[in-house]
Structures are given as structure tokens and as C-alpha cells.
Design a protein around this motif. Structure first.
Motif, PDB file in Angstrom:
ATOM      1  N   LEU A 112     -92.855  -0.472  37.207  1.00  0.00           N
ATOM      2  CA  LEU A 112     -94.203  -1.029  37.387  1.00  0.00           C
ATOM      3  C   LEU A 112     -95.251  -0.148  36.720  1.00  0.00           C
ATOM      4  CD1 LEU A 112     -94.085  -2.299  41.067  1.00  0.00           C
ATOM      5  CD2 LEU A 112     -94.353  -3.681  39.006  1.00  0.00           C
ATOM      6  N   SER A 113     -95.076   1.153  36.755  1.00  0.00           N
ATOM      7  CA  SER A 113     -96.004   2.063  36.083  1.00  0.00           C
ATOM      8  C   SER A 113     -96.004   1.810  34.580  1.00  0.00           C
ATOM      9  CB  SER A 113     -95.628   3.518  36.358  1.00  0.00           C
ATOM     10  OG  SER A 113     -95.781   3.812  37.715  1.00  0.00           O
ATOM     11  N   ARG A 114     -94.807   1.630  34.012  1.00  0.00           N
ATOM     12  CA  ARG A 114     -94.723   1.328  32.573  1.00  0.00           C
ATOM     13  C   ARG A 114     -95.382  -0.002  32.256  1.00  0.00           C
ATOM     14  NH1 ARG A 114     -89.708   3.364  33.638  1.00  0.00           N
ATOM     15  NH2 ARG A 114     -88.632   1.373  33.436  1.00  0.00           N
ATOM     16  N   LEU A 115     -95.256  -0.961  33.173  1.00  0.00           N
ATOM     17  CA  LEU A 115     -95.897  -2.262  32.978  1.00  0.00           C
ATOM     18  C   LEU A 115     -97.417  -2.109  32.957  1.00  0.00           C
ATOM     19  CD1 LEU A 115     -95.560  -5.355  32.738  1.00  0.00           C
ATOM     20  CD2 LEU A 115     -95.687  -5.445  35.226  1.00  0.00           C
ATOM     21  N   MET A 116     -97.941  -1.259  33.814  1.00  0.00           N
ATOM     22  CA  MET A 116     -99.393  -1.053  33.841  1.00  0.00           C
ATOM     23  C   MET A 116     -99.887  -0.369  32.561  1.00  0.00           C
ATOM     24  SD  MET A 116    -100.506  -2.554  36.387  1.00  0.00           S
ATOM     25  CE  MET A 116     -99.299  -3.626  37.127  1.00  0.00           C
ATOM     26  N   VAL A 117     -99.048   0.479  31.963  1.00  0.00           N
ATOM     27  CA  VAL A 117     -99.406   1.090  30.675  1.00  0.00           C
ATOM     28  C   VAL A 117     -99.489   0.009  29.604  1.00  0.00           C
ATOM     29  CG1 VAL A 117     -98.577   2.645  28.858  1.00  0.00           C
ATOM     30  CG2 VAL A 117     -98.502   3.364  31.247  1.00  0.00           C
ATOM     31  N   VAL A 118     -98.546  -0.920  29.628  1.00  0.00           N
ATOM     32  CA  VAL A 118     -98.568  -2.035  28.678  1.00  0.00           C
ATOM     33  C   VAL A 118     -99.848  -2.837  28.843  1.00  0.00           C
ATOM     34  CG1 VAL A 118     -97.475  -4.255  28.144  1.00  0.00           C
ATOM     35  CG2 VAL A 118     -96.075  -2.212  28.416  1.00  0.00           C
ATOM     36  N   VAL A 119    -100.238  -3.058  30.059  1.00  0.00           N
ATOM     37  CA  VAL A 119    -101.428  -3.861  30.350  1.00  0.00           C
ATOM     38  C   VAL A 119    -102.676  -3.239  29.716  1.00  0.00           C
ATOM     39  CG1 VAL A 119    -102.956  -4.554  32.250  1.00  0.00           C
ATOM     40  CG2 VAL A 119    -100.496  -4.908  32.430  1.00  0.00           C
ATOM     41  N   GLU A 120    -102.725  -1.915  29.663  1.00  0.00           N
ATOM     42  CA  GLU A 120    -103.885  -1.231  29.087  1.00  0.00           C
ATOM     43  C   GLU A 120    -104.093  -1.616  27.623  1.00  0.00           C
ATOM     44  OE1 GLU A 120    -106.197   0.701  30.616  1.00  0.00           O
ATOM     45  OE2 GLU A 120    -105.173   0.105  32.449  1.00  0.00           O
ATOM     46  N   ARG A 121    -103.042  -2.031  26.942  1.00  0.00           N
ATOM     47  CA  ARG A 121    -103.139  -2.390  25.525  1.00  0.00           C
ATOM     48  C   ARG A 121    -103.738  -3.784  25.315  1.00  0.00           C
ATOM     49  NH1 ARG A 121     -97.011  -1.019  24.423  1.00  0.00           N
ATOM     50  NH2 ARG A 121     -97.022   1.153  25.041  1.00  0.00           N
ATOM     51  N   TYR A 122    -103.918  -4.534  26.379  1.00  0.00           N
ATOM     52  CA  TYR A 122    -104.369  -5.922  26.249  1.00  0.00           C
ATOM     53  C   TYR A 122    -105.646  -6.144  27.058  1.00  0.00           C
ATOM     54  CZ  TYR A 122     -99.745  -6.477  24.324  1.00  0.00           C
ATOM     55  OH  TYR A 122     -98.618  -6.335  23.548  1.00  0.00           O
ATOM     56  N   PRO A 123    -106.796  -5.964  26.418  1.00  0.00           N
ATOM     57  CA  PRO A 123    -108.061  -6.118  27.147  1.00  0.00           C
ATOM     58  C   PRO A 123    -108.242  -7.516  27.744  1.00  0.00           C
ATOM     59  CG  PRO A 123    -108.423  -5.285  24.915  1.00  0.00           C
ATOM     60  CD  PRO A 123    -106.973  -5.574  25.045  1.00  0.00           C
ATOM     61  N   ASP A 124    -107.755  -8.542  27.039  1.00  0.00           N
ATOM     62  CA  ASP A 124    -107.890  -9.905  27.574  1.00  0.00           C
ATOM     63  C   ASP A 124    -107.104 -10.065  28.871  1.00  0.00           C
ATOM     64  OD1 ASP A 124    -109.438 -10.534  25.421  1.00  0.00           O
ATOM     65  OD2 ASP A 124    -107.848 -11.594  24.328  1.00  0.00           O
ATOM     66  N   LEU A 125    -105.932  -9.425  28.926  1.00  0.00           N
ATOM     67  CA  LEU A 125    -105.106  -9.502  30.123  1.00  0.00           C
ATOM     68  C   LEU A 125    -105.792  -8.801  31.285  1.00  0.00           C
ATOM     69  CD1 LEU A 125    -102.534 -10.156  31.668  1.00  0.00           C
ATOM     70  CD2 LEU A 125    -101.493  -8.129  30.664  1.00  0.00           C
ATOM     71  N   LYS A 126    -106.372  -7.628  31.018  1.00  0.00           N
ATOM     72  CA  LYS A 126    -107.058  -6.896  32.085  1.00  0.00           C
ATOM     73  C   LYS A 126    -108.223  -7.698  32.651  1.00  0.00           C
ATOM     74  CE  LYS A 126    -108.017  -2.949  30.198  1.00  0.00           C
ATOM     75  NZ  LYS A 126    -108.305  -1.553  29.899  1.00  0.00           N
ATOM     76  N   ALA A 127    -108.798  -8.581  31.832  1.00  0.00           N
ATOM     77  CA  ALA A 127    -109.935  -9.393  32.282  1.00  0.00           C
ATOM     78  C   ALA A 127    -109.492 -10.695  32.945  1.00  0.00           C
ATOM     79  CB  ALA A 127    -110.853  -9.701  31.103  1.00  0.00           C
ATOM     80  N   ASN A 128    -108.214 -11.043  32.851  1.00  0.00           N
ATOM     81  CA  ASN A 128    -107.704 -12.293  33.420  1.00  0.00           C
ATOM     82  C   ASN A 128    -107.755 -12.233  34.941  1.00  0.00           C
ATOM     83  OD1 ASN A 128    -105.333 -13.811  34.679  1.00  0.00           O
ATOM     84  ND2 ASN A 128    -105.420 -14.721  32.646  1.00  0.00           N
ATOM     85  N   GLN A 129    -108.379 -13.230  35.550  1.00  0.00           N
ATOM     86  CA  GLN A 129    -108.580 -13.221  37.007  1.00  0.00           C
ATOM     87  C   GLN A 129    -107.258 -13.256  37.772  1.00  0.00           C
ATOM     88  OE1 GLN A 129    -111.580 -12.688  38.480  1.00  0.00           O
ATOM     89  NE2 GLN A 129    -110.371 -12.453  40.332  1.00  0.00           N
ATOM     90  N   ASN A 130    -106.289 -14.039  37.301  1.00  0.00           N
ATOM     91  CA  ASN A 130    -104.982 -14.080  37.982  1.00  0.00           C
ATOM     92  C   ASN A 130    -104.333 -12.701  37.986  1.00  0.00           C
ATOM     93  OD1 ASN A 130    -105.109 -16.798  38.550  1.00  0.00           O
ATOM     94  ND2 ASN A 130    -103.975 -17.417  36.727  1.00  0.00           N
ATOM     95  N   PHE A 131    -104.404 -12.035  36.815  1.00  0.00           N
ATOM     96  CA  PHE A 131    -103.815 -10.705  36.733  1.00  0.00           C
ATOM     97  C   PHE A 131    -104.549  -9.737  37.645  1.00  0.00           C
ATOM     98  CE2 PHE A 131    -103.661  -6.418  35.090  1.00  0.00           C
ATOM     99  CZ  PHE A 131    -102.304  -6.187  35.141  1.00  0.00           C
ATOM    100  N   MET A 132    -105.860  -9.800  37.633  1.00  0.00           N
ATOM    101  CA  MET A 132    -106.651  -8.900  38.477  1.00  0.00           C
ATOM    102  C   MET A 132    -106.301  -9.090  39.953  1.00  0.00           C
ATOM    103  SD  MET A 132    -108.598  -7.098  36.488  1.00  0.00           S
ATOM    104  CE  MET A 132    -109.965  -6.545  37.445  1.00  0.00           C
ATOM    105  N   ASP A 133    -106.172 -10.359  40.374  1.00  0.00           N
ATOM    106  CA  ASP A 133    -105.811 -10.640  41.771  1.00  0.00           C
ATOM    107  C   ASP A 133    -104.434 -10.075  42.106  1.00  0.00           C
ATOM    108  OD1 ASP A 133    -108.215 -11.951  42.103  1.00  0.00           O
ATOM    109  OD2 ASP A 133    -107.352 -13.963  41.933  1.00  0.00           O
ATOM    110  N   LEU A 134    -103.470 -10.308  41.202  1.00  0.00           N
ATOM    111  CA  LEU A 134    -102.114  -9.801  41.442  1.00  0.00           C
ATOM    112  C   LEU A 134    -102.099  -8.276  41.459  1.00  0.00           C
ATOM    113  CD1 LEU A 134    -100.084 -12.264  39.222  1.00  0.00           C
ATOM    114  CD2 LEU A 134     -99.874 -12.008  41.694  1.00  0.00           C
TER     115      LEU A 134
END
Length: 198
Positions: A112-134
């Protein structure tokens, strides 16, 4: 007169036995063991909540990070391994089973930590409300896991002390034969603070 003496002696014996049984810790030890089992159930429920959130989190990330398949696969495999390590109530009596359970959970945390590092590379994903809620639910679940583990360790300590102190220890050795419960322990390397570099 003899009947009266027998009745008084019988009554005295009954009172003595009632007081003796209530002071021997029999019921106390059983109540404390039930508290350990209930606390363990809370730990399992918190870990299950995390496992239930992961597929949704992976699906949201998949839509944004199609070429990060290795990380997504690692998360999915770690979650599957957690599901295959069925510790259940047996883990509280077995250091090996508890260690296997903790190792599987640690692998999932790492993935999960590695997944969160991946997320940092995608600004659109970080702004996605579904992702933020999860992500918020997952962070809250990690806090629940920690609280459940702390409460479990407190219940284990209380139980272990109760079966080792007199007169409970005597009652336990003669009647109950309850064994010590295993607490959660720190993961390997937890004593060293992580190094942060800028």
C-alpha cells in the motif's frame, strides 16, 4: 440438637465454599479470556475493513495509472496472501500463527505504501473525489487497526497477569489450564527511525 448442629455445619460449609469459589478467580479469569477474544475480534475486523477497501482503491488507481501494473499486482497479491493467512482465534495462543499474521499484514502495508508513491505521480488521481474518499477511509482504518491492537495488548496483559497471580494461578493450574496469550509485537526494524532525505 444434633440436627441443628449438622444444619449449621452444612450452612457454614456452603458459605465457606461460596466465598472460596468467588475469591479463587475462576470467573474472573474466564471473563478476562473472553475480553481477549473480543479484542482479537476487533483486530480482525479492523484488518478486514482494510482488506475490503483495497479492491476499490486499486480499481480507481487502475483507471489513471495503467502502466503501473507491477505495483497494482503487488497490492492485489499481498491482499490475497492476507486472506489466505487465516489466523483466527488460534493466533492468540500461538506465537508462530501470530507472527505469520503480522508478516502478511506488513507485506500488505508495504504494498500500500508503494501504491501511495505511485499516486503521487498522478495529480489528476490525487484530485479525484472517489480516490480521496477511499484514501481517507484507508487512513482511518489504519488508525482503527492501531487502536484495536493496543486494546488487544491491554486485554492480553490483563489476562496474563490474572492467570499468573495468586490465588488465580492455583485455580488455573488445578481447574482451567489456561495458557498465556500472545500480544502484538513491533515489526522487525521498527526500533530504527526512518531516514528522511531532502
Amino acid at each position: 440438637m444434633i440436627n441443628l448442629t449438622r444444619k449449621v455445619a452444612g450452612l457454614m460449609l456452603g458459605i465457606f465454599l461460596a466465598v472460596g469459589i468467588s475469591g479463587c478467580g475462576y470467573n474472573t479469569m474466564q471473563a478476562k479470556e473472553e475480553a481477549v477474544l473480543a479484542s482479537w475480534g476487533d483486530v480482525e475486523a479492523a484488518y478486514q475493513r482494510r482488506a475490503d477497501l483495497i479492491p476499490n482503491l486499486v480499481e480507481v488507481v487502475k483507471g489513471y495509472a495503467k502502466h503501473e501494473q507491477e505495483t497494482l499486482t503487488a497490492v492485489t497479491e499481498a491482499r490475497a496472501k492476507v486472506g489466505s493467512v487465516q489466523a483466527g482465534k488460534d493466533a492468540i495462543n500461538s506465537p508462530q500463527a501470530l507472527q505469520q499474521f503480522q508478516q502478511a499484514q506488513s507485506q500488505l502495508s508495504g504494498a500500500l505504501s508503494r501504491l501511495m508513491v505511485v499516486v503521487e505521480r498522478y495529480p489528476d488521481l490525487k484530485a479525484n473525489q472517489n480516490f480521496m474518499d477511499l484514501q481517507n477511509q484507508l487512513e482511518g482504518t489504519e488508525n482503527r487497526i492501531n487502536v484495536a491492537r493496543v486494546r488487544y495488548n491491554q486485554a492480553v496483559q490483563d489476562f496474563n497477569v490474572s492467570i499468573r497471580t495468586f490465588p488465580n494461578s492455583l485455580t488455573n493450574s488445578l481447574l482451567l489450564h489456561l495458557s498465556r496469550k500472545e500480544p502484538f509485537k513491533a515489526e522487525e526494524g521498527a526500533k530504527q527511525a526512518p531516514k528522511v532525505k531532502f
